[in-house]
Design an enzyme around this catalytic site. Structure first.
Site, PDB file in Angstrom:
ATOM      1  N   LYS A  35       0.872  -1.013  -0.144  1.00 47.22           N
ATOM      2  CA  LYS A  35       0.110   0.261  -0.294  1.00 47.22           C
ATOM      3  C   LYS A  35       0.886   1.097  -0.062  1.00 47.22           C
ATOM      4  CE  LYS A  35       0.478   1.712   4.218  1.00 47.22           C
ATOM      5  NZ  LYS A  35       1.045   2.870   4.780  1.00 47.22           N
ATOM      6  N   ASP A  58      -2.515  -1.640   9.820  1.00 41.79           N
ATOM      7  CA  ASP A  58      -2.692  -1.177   8.690  1.00 41.79           C
ATOM      8  C   ASP A  58      -2.835  -2.969   7.690  1.00 41.79           C
ATOM      9  OD1 ASP A  58      -1.790   0.827   8.626  1.00 41.79           O
ATOM     10  OD2 ASP A  58       0.391   0.718   7.533  1.00 41.79           O
TER      11      ASP A  58
HETATM   12  O1  C5P Z   1      -0.619  -0.497  14.251  1.00 45.52           O
HETATM   13  P1  C5P Z   1       0.323  -0.259  14.825  1.00 45.52           P
HETATM   14  O2  C5P Z   1       1.472  -1.433  15.119  1.00 45.52           O
HETATM   15  O3  C5P Z   1       0.848  -0.659  12.684  1.00 45.52           O
HETATM   16  O4  C5P Z   1       1.048   0.780  15.165  1.00 45.52           O
HETATM   17  C1  C5P Z   1       2.771   0.888  14.877  1.00 45.52           C
HETATM   18  C2  C5P Z   1       3.081   2.271  16.013  1.00 45.52           C
HETATM   19  O5  C5P Z   1       2.762   3.281  16.129  1.00 45.52           O
HETATM   20  C3  C5P Z   1       1.678   2.516  17.506  1.00 45.52           C
HETATM   21  O6  C5P Z   1       2.461   1.685  18.384  1.00 45.52           O
HETATM   22  C4  C5P Z   1       2.018   3.631  17.565  1.00 45.52           C
HETATM   23  O7  C5P Z   1       3.251   4.207  18.874  1.00 45.52           O
HETATM   24  C5  C5P Z   1       1.975   4.302  16.321  1.00 45.52           C
HETATM   25  N1  C5P Z   1       1.097   4.809  15.458  1.00 45.52           N
HETATM   26  C6  C5P Z   1       0.259   5.759  16.058  1.00 45.52           C
HETATM   27  N2  C5P Z   1      -0.729   6.223  15.946  1.00 45.52           N
HETATM   28  C7  C5P Z   1      -1.397   5.086  14.444  1.00 45.52           C
HETATM   29  C8  C5P Z   1      -1.145   4.181  14.286  1.00 45.52           C
HETATM   30  C9  C5P Z   1       0.084   3.832  14.451  1.00 45.52           C
HETATM   31  O8  C5P Z   1       0.365   6.323  17.326  1.00 45.52           O
HETATM   32  N3  C5P Z   1      -2.897   5.584  14.295  1.00 45.52           N
END
Ligand code: C5P
Length: 298
Positions: A11, A136
């Site tokens: 993506k 994602d």
């Molecule tokens: O959800 P995912 O594991 O991909 O997110 C990784 C990190 O990215 C989270 O721990 C957070 O620090 C940050 N994040 C965020 N806000 C989001 C998505 C991700 O702060 N909407």
């Protein structure tokens, strides 16, 4: 013996609008996702126990933190079966580039294991499990174009006119997603500009719905880009170089490191890719088009 193979796209973000940090540490987003024609393939084969292997031009760790392994464990728990599967990932999506390659593999593993185990999870259930694995992952199931709200996991599909042509340039190394969000918060704390509530721009939607590549090039926007450029200043020259070489627009994908360039046509994208590959700005340059469908059994 039943073997199921699932192909899943990378993506890019066309617009990423980021709100303030929430109590749970995440940020509310409006994230315009676009699936492009770079694919990983995940094959699920019955085995004594959960095992992950990887081949292809790109490699990633195969331990228990591998997102595809975690997806298999989560689905097995949900379906009440033993996670007795060997997952083989044929990897072509660049790693640590903001192209959600790990999320793509997780989505592919959910679909492949669901088929292998005959667990019959419907799309709604798969989307719920996907959201537990990462922000994602749900989009990787759907593909196409979608707007993601909340952490980015609450999706609404968007209809798009035509196809858009992209070139991707990626540098060595990586940027940590939490570090980029933290830098975004830090830059905002020292800025006098009022924080806008995350939203999709009307210009972007109009460009998508009419297939207007020039308008889309001007509307590309990523609220994490200043943070990515602050942590990796060389990205600024890389983005400018693409525009100087004829790109209609350039943007960092998600939390970086990938630079994304929009071209007017497929031949233009091929020319731009060749020109960028001739510079010393990137470790690798790829070309793709989209939108393409999400995780699908092949
Ligand atoms: O959800 P995912 O594991 O991909 O997110 C990784 C990190 O990215 C989270 O721990 C957070 O620090 C940050 N994040 C965020 N806000 C989001 C998505 C991700 O702060 N909407």
């Amino acid at each position: 013996m039943t073997v199921t193979t699932d192909r899943v796209p990378a993506k890019v973000n066309r617009e990423l609008s980021v709100g303030p940090v929430r109590d749970d540490g995440y940020h509310d987003l409006v994230n315009v996702f676009h699936a492009v024609s770079l694919f990983d393939e995940v094959t699920a084969t019955p085995a004594e126990q959960l095992h992950v292997s990887v081949d292809g031009p790109v490699t990633v760790p195969t331990g228990p933190d591998n997102l595809a392994a975690r997806a298999a464990l989560l689905l097995a728990r949900h379906a009440g079966v033993r996670p007795a599967v060997a997952l083989h990932i044929r990897k072509d999506i660049p790693v640590a580039g903001g192209m959600a390659g790990g999320s793509a593999d997780a989505a592919a593993a959910l679909v492949a294991c669901d088929a292998l185990w005959g667990s019959g999870a419907d799309l709604e259930t798969l989307l719920e499990l996907a959201a537990q694995l990462g922000s994602d992952v749900p989009f990787a199931l759907l593909g196409g174009m979608a707007v993601g709200l909340g952490r980015g996991e609450r999706l609404t599909t968007v209809e798009v006119a035509g196809e858009f042509h992209w070139v991707f340039g990626y540098a060595d190394g990586g940027l940590s997603t939490p570090a980029v969000y933290a830098e975004c918060d830090r830059l905002r704390a020292v800025s006098s500009r009022a924080l806008r509530w995350p939203r999709v721009s009307d210009d972007l939607m109009a460009a998508l719905q009419t297939g207007d590549a020039v308008g889309l090039g001007q509307a590309l926007d990523n609220a994490l880009q200043p943070a990515a450029l602050s942590l990796r200043p060389a990205l600024k020259d890389a983005l400018a170089a693409g525009r100087d070489l004829g790109a209609l627009g350039s943007i960092v994908s998600g939390s970086g490191l990938m630079c994304v360039f929009l071209a007017a046509s497929e031949p233009d994208a091929a020319r731009l890719a060749a020109s960028l590959a001739g510079t010393t700005l990137f470790a690798a340059v790829r070309q793709a088009s989209g939108p393409v469908p999400g995780a699908a059994l092949v």
